[in-house]
Design an enzyme around this catalytic site. Structure first.
Site, PDB file in Angstrom:
ATOM      1  N   GLY A  72     -14.945   3.269   4.308  1.00  0.00           N
ATOM      2  CA  GLY A  72     -13.599   3.703   3.917  1.00  0.00           C
ATOM      3  C   GLY A  72     -13.143   3.209   2.560  1.00  0.00           C
ATOM      4  N   GLN A  73     -14.031   2.551   1.792  1.00  0.00           N
ATOM      5  CA  GLN A  73     -13.591   2.113   0.463  1.00  0.00           C
ATOM      6  C   GLN A  73     -13.421   3.325  -0.449  1.00  0.00           C
ATOM      7  OE1 GLN A  73     -16.040  -0.848  -1.527  1.00  0.00           O
ATOM      8  NE2 GLN A  73     -14.559  -1.095  -3.199  1.00  0.00           N
ATOM      9  N   ASN A 130     -12.665  -3.281   3.043  1.00  0.00           N
ATOM     10  CA  ASN A 130     -13.558  -2.131   3.200  1.00  0.00           C
ATOM     11  C   ASN A 130     -14.572  -2.190   2.066  1.00  0.00           C
ATOM     12  OD1 ASN A 130     -12.115  -1.103   5.408  1.00  0.00           O
ATOM     13  ND2 ASN A 130     -10.670  -0.057   4.077  1.00  0.00           N
ATOM     14  N   HIS A 182     -10.255  -5.443  -3.208  1.00  0.00           N
ATOM     15  CA  HIS A 182      -8.905  -5.618  -2.650  1.00  0.00           C
ATOM     16  C   HIS A 182      -8.985  -6.024  -1.200  1.00  0.00           C
ATOM     17  CE1 HIS A 182     -10.092  -1.366  -2.294  1.00  0.00           C
ATOM     18  NE2 HIS A 182      -9.425  -1.340  -1.148  1.00  0.00           N
ATOM     19  N   ASP A 228       0.852  -1.191   0.000  1.00  0.00           N
ATOM     20  CA  ASP A 228       0.000   0.000   0.000  1.00  0.00           C
ATOM     21  C   ASP A 228       0.888   1.241   0.000  1.00  0.00           C
ATOM     22  OD1 ASP A 228      -3.223   0.521   0.994  1.00  0.00           O
ATOM     23  OD2 ASP A 228      -1.805   2.195   1.122  1.00  0.00           O
ATOM     24  N   ILE A 229       0.512   2.241  -0.780  1.00  0.00           N
ATOM     25  CA  ILE A 229       1.305   3.469  -0.930  1.00  0.00           C
ATOM     26  C   ILE A 229       1.258   4.314   0.357  1.00  0.00           C
ATOM     27  CG2 ILE A 229      -0.488   5.038  -1.811  1.00  0.00           C
ATOM     28  CD1 ILE A 229       1.507   5.720  -4.091  1.00  0.00           C
ATOM     29  N   HIS A 231      -6.905  -5.849   2.244  1.00  0.00           N
ATOM     30  CA  HIS A 231      -5.764  -5.273   2.952  1.00  0.00           C
ATOM     31  C   HIS A 231      -5.206  -6.367   3.874  1.00  0.00           C
ATOM     32  CE1 HIS A 231      -6.806  -0.844   2.409  1.00  0.00           C
ATOM     33  NE2 HIS A 231      -7.980  -1.383   2.163  1.00  0.00           N
TER      34      HIS A 231
HETATM   35  P1  AMP Z   1      -9.679   1.382   0.389  1.00  0.00           P
HETATM   36  O1  AMP Z   1      -9.666   2.754   1.043  1.00  0.00           O
HETATM   37  O2  AMP Z   1     -10.079   0.253   1.282  1.00  0.00           O
HETATM   38  O3  AMP Z   1     -10.466   1.423  -0.918  1.00  0.00           O
HETATM   39  O4  AMP Z   1      -8.164   1.068   0.025  1.00  0.00           O
HETATM   40  C1  AMP Z   1      -7.490   1.661  -1.048  1.00  0.00           C
HETATM   41  C2  AMP Z   1      -6.043   1.640  -0.685  1.00  0.00           C
HETATM   42  O5  AMP Z   1      -5.297   1.848  -1.865  1.00  0.00           O
HETATM   43  C3  AMP Z   1      -5.619   2.729   0.310  1.00  0.00           C
HETATM   44  O6  AMP Z   1      -5.087   2.112   1.486  1.00  0.00           O
HETATM   45  C4  AMP Z   1      -4.563   3.523  -0.463  1.00  0.00           C
HETATM   46  O7  AMP Z   1      -3.496   3.946   0.360  1.00  0.00           O
HETATM   47  C5  AMP Z   1      -4.118   2.516  -1.504  1.00  0.00           C
HETATM   48  N1  AMP Z   1      -3.553   3.085  -2.724  1.00  0.00           N
HETATM   49  C6  AMP Z   1      -4.037   4.127  -3.453  1.00  0.00           C
HETATM   50  N2  AMP Z   1      -3.265   4.346  -4.531  1.00  0.00           N
HETATM   51  C7  AMP Z   1      -2.272   3.401  -4.492  1.00  0.00           C
HETATM   52  C8  AMP Z   1      -1.156   3.117  -5.340  1.00  0.00           C
HETATM   53  N3  AMP Z   1      -0.890   3.816  -6.462  1.00  0.00           N
HETATM   54  N4  AMP Z   1      -0.341   2.099  -4.986  1.00  0.00           N
HETATM   55  C9  AMP Z   1      -0.583   1.385  -3.859  1.00  0.00           C
HETATM   56  N5  AMP Z   1      -1.626   1.609  -3.029  1.00  0.00           N
HETATM   57  C10 AMP Z   1      -2.456   2.610  -3.343  1.00  0.00           C
END
Ligand code: AMP
Ligand code: ZN
Length: 117
Positions: free
Chosen positions: A96-97, A90, A103, A35-36, A105
């Site tokens: 929080g999605q 999520n 995906h 995760d970024i 986590h």
């Molecule tokens: P959610 O909020 O459950 O939809 O999770 C989306 C996740 O994607 C968040 O934890 C972000 O930090 C992560 N995210 C967004 N952009 C990127 C990216 N380019 N590379 C890796 N993770 C990312």
């Protein structure tokens, strides 16, 4: 169409290699990458290569790939030698999605409180 790559989807772009990611595992059906914005020492996202909007849609359309996701989540935990870990889906903006491509986590490497916020 469910399963087809979506032009406006960040995670479809990661699957296609159009956006860089730190990929830690890959199978025929899944990709796992860091995760970024990590919320724990290990914070990896495990996604299906095919586009489905959330975990429930994935389970309905391709249950075998939903099982692959769980298997890969455990493989990430094993790879990072986590004693304990949490797998989170999520689902919906109120939970929080923010990315509408299913995906999991995988979080670990620190104490995880219950219930989560
Ligand atoms: P959610 O909020 O459950 O939809 O999770 C989306 C996740 O994607 C968040 O934890 C972000 O930090 C992560 N995210 C967004 N952009 C990127 C990216 N380019 N590379 C890796 N993770 C990312
Ligand atoms: Zn997608």
């Amino acid at each position: 169409m469910a399963g087809e790559p979506q032009d406006d989807c960040l995670f479809c772009k990661i699957v296609a290699g159009q956006i860089p990611a730190t990929i830690v595992r890959e199978t025929d059906t899944t990709v796992a990458f860091r995760d970024i914005n990590p919320q724990a020492p290990t914070h990896v996202l495990v996604i299906p290569k095919a586009h489905h909007k959330d975990a429930a849609a994935l389970a309905a359309a391709a249950p075998e790939v939903a099982a692959d996701l769980l298997r890969e989540a455990q493989a990430v935990a094993d790879q990072d030698q986590l004693e304990s870990h949490r797998i989170v889906f999520n689902t919906g903006s109120g939970a929080g999605q923010t990315v509408w491509h299913a995906h999991a986590h995988v979080l670990g490497g620190r104490g995880l409180h219950w219930p989560p916020g």
